[in-house]
Design a protein around this motif. Structure first.
Motif, PDB file in Angstrom:
ATOM      1  N   PRO A 295     -49.484  27.925  27.833  1.00 40.95           N
ATOM      2  CA  PRO A 295     -48.426  28.148  28.826  1.00 40.95           C
ATOM      3  C   PRO A 295     -47.461  26.978  28.977  1.00 40.95           C
ATOM      4  CG  PRO A 295     -50.528  27.730  29.907  1.00 40.95           C
ATOM      5  CD  PRO A 295     -50.827  27.849  28.449  1.00 40.95           C
ATOM      6  N   THR A 296     -47.738  25.834  28.306  1.00 39.00           N
ATOM      7  CA  THR A 296     -46.758  24.747  28.303  1.00 39.00           C
ATOM      8  C   THR A 296     -45.435  25.234  27.716  1.00 39.00           C
ATOM      9  OG1 THR A 296     -48.506  23.108  28.068  1.00 39.00           O
ATOM     10  CG2 THR A 296     -46.292  22.406  27.480  1.00 39.00           C
ATOM     11  N   ILE A 297     -45.525  26.123  26.741  1.00 41.68           N
ATOM     12  CA  ILE A 297     -44.321  26.712  26.154  1.00 41.68           C
ATOM     13  C   ILE A 297     -43.834  27.812  27.090  1.00 41.68           C
ATOM     14  CG2 ILE A 297     -43.388  27.998  24.188  1.00 41.68           C
ATOM     15  CD1 ILE A 297     -45.666  26.562  22.533  1.00 41.68           C
ATOM     16  N   MET A 298     -42.629  27.645  27.639  1.00 38.88           N
ATOM     17  CA  MET A 298     -42.067  28.653  28.528  1.00 38.88           C
ATOM     18  C   MET A 298     -41.564  29.849  27.750  1.00 38.88           C
ATOM     19  SD  MET A 298     -38.930  28.390  31.286  1.00 38.88           S
ATOM     20  CE  MET A 298     -37.611  29.096  30.301  1.00 38.88           C
TER      21      MET A 298
ATOM     22  N   LEU B  53     -37.203  34.230  37.080  1.00 37.70           N
ATOM     23  CA  LEU B  53     -38.370  33.733  36.383  1.00 37.70           C
ATOM     24  C   LEU B  53     -39.425  33.413  37.426  1.00 37.70           C
ATOM     25  CD1 LEU B  53     -36.863  31.295  33.699  1.00 37.70           C
ATOM     26  CD2 LEU B  53     -37.419  33.724  33.468  1.00 37.70           C
ATOM     27  N   MET B  54     -40.675  33.704  37.083  1.00 38.33           N
ATOM     28  CA  MET B  54     -41.759  33.519  38.041  1.00 38.33           C
ATOM     29  C   MET B  54     -42.873  32.668  37.442  1.00 38.33           C
ATOM     30  SD  MET B  54     -40.548  35.260  40.571  1.00 38.33           S
ATOM     31  CE  MET B  54     -41.978  35.253  41.669  1.00 38.33           C
ATOM     32  N   ASP B  55     -43.368  31.735  38.239  1.00 42.20           N
ATOM     33  CA  ASP B  55     -44.561  30.963  37.921  1.00 42.20           C
ATOM     34  C   ASP B  55     -45.642  31.455  38.870  1.00 42.20           C
ATOM     35  OD1 ASP B  55     -46.540  29.146  37.405  1.00 42.20           O
ATOM     36  OD2 ASP B  55     -45.411  27.366  37.993  1.00 42.20           O
ATOM     37  N   GLY B  56     -46.396  32.455  38.422  1.00 43.28           N
ATOM     38  CA  GLY B  56     -47.319  33.133  39.333  1.00 43.28           C
ATOM     39  C   GLY B  56     -46.514  33.876  40.387  1.00 43.28           C
ATOM     40  N   ASP B  57     -46.754  33.553  41.658  1.00 42.15           N
ATOM     41  CA  ASP B  57     -46.043  34.205  42.760  1.00 42.15           C
ATOM     42  C   ASP B  57     -44.797  33.432  43.192  1.00 42.15           C
ATOM     43  OD1 ASP B  57     -47.989  36.184  42.853  1.00 42.15           O
ATOM     44  OD2 ASP B  57     -49.239  35.049  44.261  1.00 42.15           O
ATOM     45  N   GLU B  58     -44.508  32.307  42.541  1.00 44.12           N
ATOM     46  CA  GLU B  58     -43.376  31.476  42.954  1.00 44.12           C
ATOM     47  C   GLU B  58     -42.226  31.597  41.967  1.00 44.12           C
ATOM     48  OE1 GLU B  58     -44.559  27.456  43.488  1.00 44.12           O
ATOM     49  OE2 GLU B  58     -46.043  27.909  45.059  1.00 44.12           O
TER      50      GLU B  58
ATOM     51  N   PHE C 246     -57.753  16.263  26.067  1.00 40.47           N
ATOM     52  CA  PHE C 246     -56.871  17.421  26.095  1.00 40.47           C
ATOM     53  C   PHE C 246     -57.583  18.698  25.650  1.00 40.47           C
ATOM     54  CE2 PHE C 246     -53.725  14.021  25.685  1.00 40.47           C
ATOM     55  CZ  PHE C 246     -52.826  14.390  26.659  1.00 40.47           C
ATOM     56  N   ALA C 247     -58.698  18.566  24.924  1.00 38.12           N
ATOM     57  CA  ALA C 247     -59.288  19.720  24.266  1.00 38.12           C
ATOM     58  C   ALA C 247     -59.565  20.855  25.240  1.00 38.12           C
ATOM     59  CB  ALA C 247     -60.583  19.296  23.561  1.00 38.12           C
ATOM     60  N   SER C 248     -59.056  22.049  24.868  1.00 40.92           N
ATOM     61  CA  SER C 248     -59.293  23.292  25.622  1.00 40.92           C
ATOM     62  C   SER C 248     -58.934  23.165  27.096  1.00 40.92           C
ATOM     63  CB  SER C 248     -60.763  23.725  25.463  1.00 40.92           C
ATOM     64  OG  SER C 248     -61.051  23.913  24.096  1.00 40.92           O
ATOM     65  N   ASP C 249     -57.952  22.326  27.405  1.00 39.54           N
ATOM     66  CA  ASP C 249     -57.548  22.119  28.790  1.00 39.54           C
ATOM     67  C   ASP C 249     -56.093  22.523  28.957  1.00 39.54           C
ATOM     68  OD1 ASP C 249     -57.007  19.217  30.900  1.00 39.54           O
ATOM     69  OD2 ASP C 249     -57.264  21.326  31.414  1.00 39.54           O
ATOM     70  N   LYS C 250     -55.855  23.723  29.461  1.00 45.24           N
ATOM     71  CA  LYS C 250     -54.488  24.175  29.681  1.00 45.24           C
ATOM     72  C   LYS C 250     -53.898  23.408  30.861  1.00 45.24           C
ATOM     73  CE  LYS C 250     -55.055  28.850  27.814  1.00 45.24           C
ATOM     74  NZ  LYS C 250     -54.962  30.310  28.099  1.00 45.24           N
ATOM     75  N   SER C 251     -52.695  22.894  30.653  1.00 46.55           N
ATOM     76  CA  SER C 251     -52.080  22.063  31.678  1.00 46.55           C
ATOM     77  C   SER C 251     -51.380  22.883  32.752  1.00 46.55           C
ATOM     78  CB  SER C 251     -51.091  21.100  31.022  1.00 46.55           C
ATOM     79  OG  SER C 251     -51.775  20.241  30.139  1.00 46.55           O
ATOM     80  N   PHE C 252     -51.139  24.150  32.505  1.00 46.71           N
ATOM     81  CA  PHE C 252     -50.504  25.048  33.474  1.00 46.71           C
ATOM     82  C   PHE C 252     -51.416  26.243  33.729  1.00 46.71           C
ATOM     83  CE2 PHE C 252     -46.908  22.818  31.578  1.00 46.71           C
ATOM     84  CZ  PHE C 252     -46.159  22.474  32.690  1.00 46.71           C
ATOM     85  N   ASP C 253     -51.400  26.732  34.962  1.00 48.35           N
ATOM     86  CA  ASP C 253     -52.233  27.881  35.306  1.00 48.35           C
ATOM     87  C   ASP C 253     -51.616  29.191  34.848  1.00 48.35           C
ATOM     88  OD1 ASP C 253     -54.102  26.271  36.611  1.00 48.35           O
ATOM     89  OD2 ASP C 253     -52.991  26.347  38.499  1.00 48.35           O
ATOM     90  N   ASN C 254     -50.280  29.246  34.795  1.00 44.57           N
ATOM     91  CA  ASN C 254     -49.596  30.508  34.529  1.00 44.57           C
ATOM     92  C   ASN C 254     -48.605  30.394  33.383  1.00 44.57           C
ATOM     93  OD1 ASN C 254     -50.683  31.680  37.051  1.00 44.57           O
ATOM     94  ND2 ASN C 254     -49.209  30.317  38.055  1.00 44.57           N
ATOM     95  N   PHE C 255     -48.423  31.497  32.693  1.00 42.33           N
ATOM     96  CA  PHE C 255     -47.267  31.644  31.826  1.00 42.33           C
ATOM     97  C   PHE C 255     -46.078  32.022  32.716  1.00 42.33           C
ATOM     98  CE2 PHE C 255     -50.773  32.380  28.922  1.00 42.33           C
ATOM     99  CZ  PHE C 255     -50.355  31.738  27.762  1.00 42.33           C
ATOM    100  N   ILE C 256     -44.889  31.605  32.326  1.00 50.70           N
ATOM    101  CA  ILE C 256     -43.691  32.007  33.046  1.00 50.70           C
ATOM    102  C   ILE C 256     -43.390  33.462  32.691  1.00 50.70           C
ATOM    103  CG2 ILE C 256     -41.229  31.591  33.395  1.00 50.70           C
ATOM    104  CD1 ILE C 256     -43.029  29.439  34.565  1.00 50.70           C
ATOM    105  N   THR C 257     -43.100  34.258  33.706  1.00 54.93           N
ATOM    106  CA  THR C 257     -42.817  35.682  33.508  1.00 54.93           C
ATOM    107  C   THR C 257     -41.453  36.025  34.099  1.00 54.93           C
ATOM    108  OG1 THR C 257     -43.949  36.234  35.591  1.00 54.93           O
ATOM    109  CG2 THR C 257     -45.269  36.283  33.555  1.00 54.93           C
ATOM    110  N   VAL C 258     -41.020  37.253  33.850  1.00 58.31           N
ATOM    111  CA  VAL C 258     -39.731  37.739  34.344  1.00 58.31           C
ATOM    112  C   VAL C 258     -39.956  38.817  35.387  1.00 58.31           C
ATOM    113  CG1 VAL C 258     -37.678  39.078  33.709  1.00 58.31           C
ATOM    114  CG2 VAL C 258     -38.392  37.158  32.286  1.00 58.31           C
ATOM    115  N   ASP C 259     -39.194  38.722  36.473  1.00 57.15           N
ATOM    116  CA  ASP C 259     -39.190  39.762  37.509  1.00 57.15           C
ATOM    117  C   ASP C 259     -37.719  40.037  37.839  1.00 57.15           C
ATOM    118  OD1 ASP C 259     -39.517  41.485  39.601  1.00 57.15           O
ATOM    119  OD2 ASP C 259     -40.456  40.039  40.956  1.00 57.15           O
ATOM    120  N   GLY C 260     -37.158  41.064  37.210  1.00 60.45           N
ATOM    121  CA  GLY C 260     -35.734  41.344  37.383  1.00 60.45           C
ATOM    122  C   GLY C 260     -34.898  40.255  36.749  1.00 60.45           C
ATOM    123  N   THR C 261     -34.125  39.545  37.546  1.00 64.74           N
ATOM    124  CA  THR C 261     -33.348  38.422  37.026  1.00 64.74           C
ATOM    125  C   THR C 261     -34.017  37.094  37.325  1.00 64.74           C
ATOM    126  OG1 THR C 261     -32.039  38.239  39.058  1.00 64.74           O
ATOM    127  CG2 THR C 261     -31.181  39.679  37.305  1.00 64.74           C
TER     128      THR C 261
END
Length: 613
Positions: A197-200, A33-38, A16-31
């Motif tokens: 980024p595992t933590i949303m 939630l976005m995972d990158g462009d999805e 597990f060391a230094s290995d992020k399991s997700f590429d993106n943090f979840i972000t907000v776009d208006g109403t």
């Protein structure tokens, strides 16, 4: 045992060391939630015991609090994966509570004193969540004393819980916890919590009754440390049958607050929908809103709510209350809530007979289908369960096994050699049972012989590979078990009622044999008795049960029992006093249990030596 599980996991965690399991943090776009462009949408569950167990309900255990083992966390995330959940909401960061038993472990032992063993369990939970691609919403503070929270920070300083919101010392104490949590480096992954980024999202707390000033100060403080993660306001915007508390304006206006959530327990799906729609209107498209908690309504009602959520772009997702996992010593953790009308309990996948009254099987099937629908995916087929693990036993074939995620039942198999001629001696045995007791007792074995045992998990997709084999087990005695589910194993009774409900007071036992002064029950195993244990709950320290045994002439004589009292210091819940009455050997198999006062028997175990051997 739990410490050993945790140590082994930490020793094997280099991958597990230094290995992020997700590429993106979840972000907000208006109403949205976005995972990158999805776009990121979800239907999932509250898992209040993700990082801390409050339901260690073994009968003789006076401490209900513990840390999760590696097995149960794997089981949890496998379950969430099967149910289509993409993110789960945990409960809070536990705080030492004066009502906890002295030996209980917690996370915040006193102001700025943090328990490393507890936080290593949280490290493991976060690491495994990443491995299974499940994101987390983590509330930082509890408004209530359950597991410890706001009242307990105040207790540390000898202050009133209402002062928590304004007292500078108490605010700084909580900030110290926030700072420690956000800046903690996970001992398994090597990643700081604030960088994972595992933590949303972080949530300021669970059902908080805070003023605007406190929420704004804490939100800005969190964002000053961690601007990677979304922040949810934890104000208690709760909707109950009796009252409704709405989202606060500061939660909509404050820029450091990214999401708004409400909790819904209206009892009526129509009223619940009305309140959800009004909340969306209040926020007016300024931020995403989601159902942080909802539940305790019918399957039809849940379907109405989910259909609306799926159709409403302002709501990215929901968390149903609540989900429990398998226990490492067999069966499941169980939990009931006072707000559940004495009817609803925590859900267990894929649903079991005990949940029939609230339609557990159909509700979970529906929820799973909707969880994939909101993602725009077809619901995958149910998968064959993994092999369970049979736990060791000896002398009497009474045993348990570690269950398999998604298994609806288990076939019990026995062999004289362990190399073949396996005979199935019980079919489709459920493992949702009274917590803390063995799941199965084989009374068809012959005393003096040796056997091998194994267990096979099953569901609608098929049967698992067999479990590990336990044996040879030399059978020295058999055990008749009365699970207090019906009157089947009673020889006779008078004044006994089968009771259910009020589960929490009886450590989540589903049913019990209830008697009062003058009631009695008789057992007859028609063989010499080695030992009898009667497990019961009483309100008084004065013992309510006495015992008689019958000789061959059927004349009953009084006999003394050893009584063990397992009362707990825990005062957050209305636990009754667990008592175990133990009687030694008799040359006949007839025993009478006499009630001198009210008592609720949840289990009787009679060890006997069959006369046929």
């Amino acid at each position: 045992m739990r410490a050993i599980f945790l140590l082994i996991f930490l020793m094997c965690s280099t991958a597990f060391a230094s290995d992020k399991s997700f590429d993106n943090f979840i972000t907000v776009d208006g109403t949205k939630l976005m995972d990158g462009d999805e776009e990121f949408r979800f239907l999932s569950f509250n898992v209040p015991t993700l990082n801390y167990v409050e339901d260690e309900m073994a009968f003789e255990n006076a401490n209900p609090y513990a840390l999760p083992s590696e097995f149960e966390l794997h089981d949890l995330f496998k379950t969430v994966n099967q149910l289509g959940g993409r993110v789960i909401r945990s409960y809070t960061i536990p705080v030492r509570n004066n009502n906890f038993p002295d030996e209980s472990i917690t996370f915040v032992e006193s102001p700025s004193v943090f328990n490393e063993e507890a936080f290593k369990a949280m490290d493991m939970a976060i690491a495994l969540a990443g491995e299974y691609k499940v994101r987390l919403v983590v509330p930082l503070l509890n408004n209530w004393p359950w597991m410890g929270g706001r009242p307990n920070y105040a207790d540390f300083r000898g202050k009133k819980s209402e002062e928590f919101w304004t007292d500078r010392q108490l605010i700084e104490d909580f900030k110290a916890t926030v700072n420690y949590v956000l800046n903690r480096t996970n001992t398994i992954t090597g990643i700081k919590y604030k960088d994972d980024p595992t933590i949303m999202a972080w949530e300021t707390g669970n059902e908080l009754e805070n003023p605007a000033s406190w929420a704004i100060e804490i939100s800005r403080y969190i964002k000053s440390i961690d601007d990677n993660h979304l922040l949810i306001d934890g104000f208690n915007a709760i909707h109950l049958e009796e009252e409704d508390v709405w989202v606060q304006q500061y939660s909509i206006d404050e820029p450091t607050i990214d999401m708004v959530n409400t909790h819904h327990y209206e009892g009526s799906p129509d009223k619940m929908l009305k309140n959800i729609k009004k909340t969306v209107e209040m926020i007016g498209g300024k931020k995403p809103v989601f159902l942080g908690e909802f539940g305790f309504i019918s399957t039809t009602g849940v379907e109405k709510v989910l259909d609306y959520v799926i159709s409403e772009p302002a709501i990215p997702g929901t968390f149903l209350w609540s989900l429990r996992r398998h226990h490492p010593e067999g069966g499941f953790y169980q939990h009931s809530e006072p707000v559940g009308y004495g009817l609803y309990r925590a859900y267990h996948w894929p649903g079991f007979d005990d949940g029939h009254i609230y339609d557990e099987r159909n509700l979970l099937k529906l929820y799973r289908e909707k969880a994939f629908e909101i993602q725009g995916k077809q619901t995958p087929n149910i998968v064959v369960p993994e092999a369970p693990k049979l736990l060791p036993f000896k002398e009497s074939p009474k045993f348990s096994w570690q269950g398999s995620a998604g298994a609806s039942g288990y076939n019990i198999q026995r062999s004289p050699s362990g190399k073949g001629a396996w005979r199935t001696i019980a079919y489709n045995v459920e493992d949702l049972d009274t917590p803390g007791f063995d799941l199965y007792s084989d009374t068809t074995a012959e005393i003096g012989k040796s056997y091998y045992y194994r267990v096979v998990a099953l569901n609608q997709a098929g049967n698992s590979e067999p479990s590990n084999i336990v044996g040879p087990v030399e059978i020295k005695y058999l055990t008749q078990v009365d699970k207090a589910r019906n009157f089947a194993v009673l020889d006779e009774s008078k004044g006994i009622e089968l009771q259910t409900g009020d589960y929490r007071s009886y450590k989540e036992a589903f049913s019990r044999l209830s008697g009062k002064k003058g009631s009695w029950i008789k057992y007859d195993v028609s063989a010499p008795i080695k030992k009898i244990e009667v497990f019961t709950y009483e309100r008084s320290r004065e013992n309510a049960l006495s015992f008689e045994y019958a000789d061959n002439s059927l004349s009953y004589r009084s006999v003394e029992a050893k009584v063990s009292d397992f009362g707990s210091k825990e005062k957050n819940y209305d636990y009754l006093i667990p008592k175990k009455y133990t009687l030694s050997a008799f040359d006949t198999g007839r025993i009478k249990v006499i009630f001198a006062n009210s008592s609720e028997i949840v289990r009787t175990e009679i060890e006997y030596i069959s006369e046929n051997n």
